[in-house]
Design an enzyme around this catalytic site. Sequence first.
Site, mmCIF file in Angstrom:
data_model
loop_
_atom_site.group_PDB
_atom_site.id
_atom_site.type_symbol
_atom_site.label_atom_id
_atom_site.label_comp_id
_atom_site.label_asym_id
_atom_site.label_seq_id
_atom_site.Cartn_x
_atom_site.Cartn_y
_atom_site.Cartn_z
ATOM 1 N N PRO A 98 -14.348 -56.575 13.014
ATOM 2 C CA PRO A 98 -12.567 -55.701 12.883
ATOM 3 C C PRO A 98 -12.158 -55.610 13.855
ATOM 4 C CG PRO A 98 -14.393 -54.786 11.653
ATOM 5 C CD PRO A 98 -14.957 -56.573 12.064
ATOM 6 N N GLU A 125 -24.095 -54.410 11.233
ATOM 7 C CA GLU A 125 -22.603 -53.450 11.979
ATOM 8 C C GLU A 125 -22.625 -54.002 13.367
ATOM 9 O OE1 GLU A 125 -22.900 -50.445 10.326
ATOM 10 O OE2 GLU A 125 -23.852 -51.198 9.034
ATOM 11 N N ASP A 178 8.770 -70.836 5.189
ATOM 12 C CA ASP A 178 6.543 -69.710 4.396
ATOM 13 C C ASP A 178 7.579 -68.049 5.565
ATOM 14 O OD1 ASP A 178 5.560 -71.620 3.735
ATOM 15 O OD2 ASP A 178 3.637 -71.368 5.291
HETATM 16 N N1 ADE Z 1 -15.196 -58.360 9.619
HETATM 17 C C1 ADE Z 1 -15.765 -57.671 8.614
HETATM 18 N N2 ADE Z 1 -14.304 -56.712 8.956
HETATM 19 C C2 ADE Z 1 -14.042 -57.857 9.121
HETATM 20 C C3 ADE Z 1 -11.855 -57.950 9.464
HETATM 21 N N3 ADE Z 1 -11.551 -57.082 8.845
HETATM 22 N N4 ADE Z 1 -11.552 -59.495 10.169
HETATM 23 C C4 ADE Z 1 -12.321 -60.089 10.297
HETATM 24 N N5 ADE Z 1 -14.341 -60.055 10.269
HETATM 25 C C5 ADE Z 1 -14.707 -58.744 9.684
#
Ligand code: ADE
Length: 253
Positions: A98, A125, A178
Amino acid sequence: MTSLMQIDILTLFPQMFQSPLSSGLLQRAIDRKLVSVNIHDIRYYTHDKHRTVDDYPYGGGAGMLLKPEPIFEAVEALKSDLSLSQRGQELPIILLTPQGRLFSQQIAQELSQHSHLVLICGHYEGVDERVREHLVTDEISIGDYVLSGGELAAMVVIDAVVRLLPGVLGSEASPLDDSHATGLLEYPQYTRPPVYRDWAVPEVLLSGNHARIAEWHREQAIMRTLQRRPELLDKAKLCLKEEQLVERLKQPQ
Ligand code: ADE
């Protein structure tokens, strides 16, 4: 024949990839040897009795982290299998997290230019920072939400990239049309029957007039983008007439 692209995935959950890779477009691309996908179980690269892949963070804090050693060893093992010509090429090693740059059609296009990708699925984590600093060359997030691991994110990336490889889509479908490839959302589409429950297909689409139809498609794409994702219009390439259409549509009716 070697495939157009090789994708190596490092994961703690190899079985999660079974179904997505054995259905639909991805399976077809693999069967036709347009792409080859290898799944590597990170746990295989551990050496202790318990096959430990995670550990507590130094300094405390919630949760466990993926240890660096199995991830480094897995990447080094697959690098040592590369041919001499493959070794000369830049190899993106991508951590799904993330914290990465936000995935987009543009990034999918960028990745589709490579002949080899390595995707590392994070878990728990997070991963030991040394993996980020000394192994990974890119970090990708598929959106501002937290998944339980990088596997689903890796599948999203693979799907979006593989469909851009030459020959993967049928000759009629063009990834250039697309949503997002043009910078606009896609126009509404219809198939038979021409009237369903009193709802008729827009007359222009039945007219056979290709120039009018192309103009209608473009207008509809612009209208849809303005309604749903107006911020995309700032970057889309519009001609003067289209700019004027946007201005007109923005006026209160
Ligand atoms: N791993 C956990 N959440 C993620 C996300 N939003 N994008 C990519 N990998 C992740």
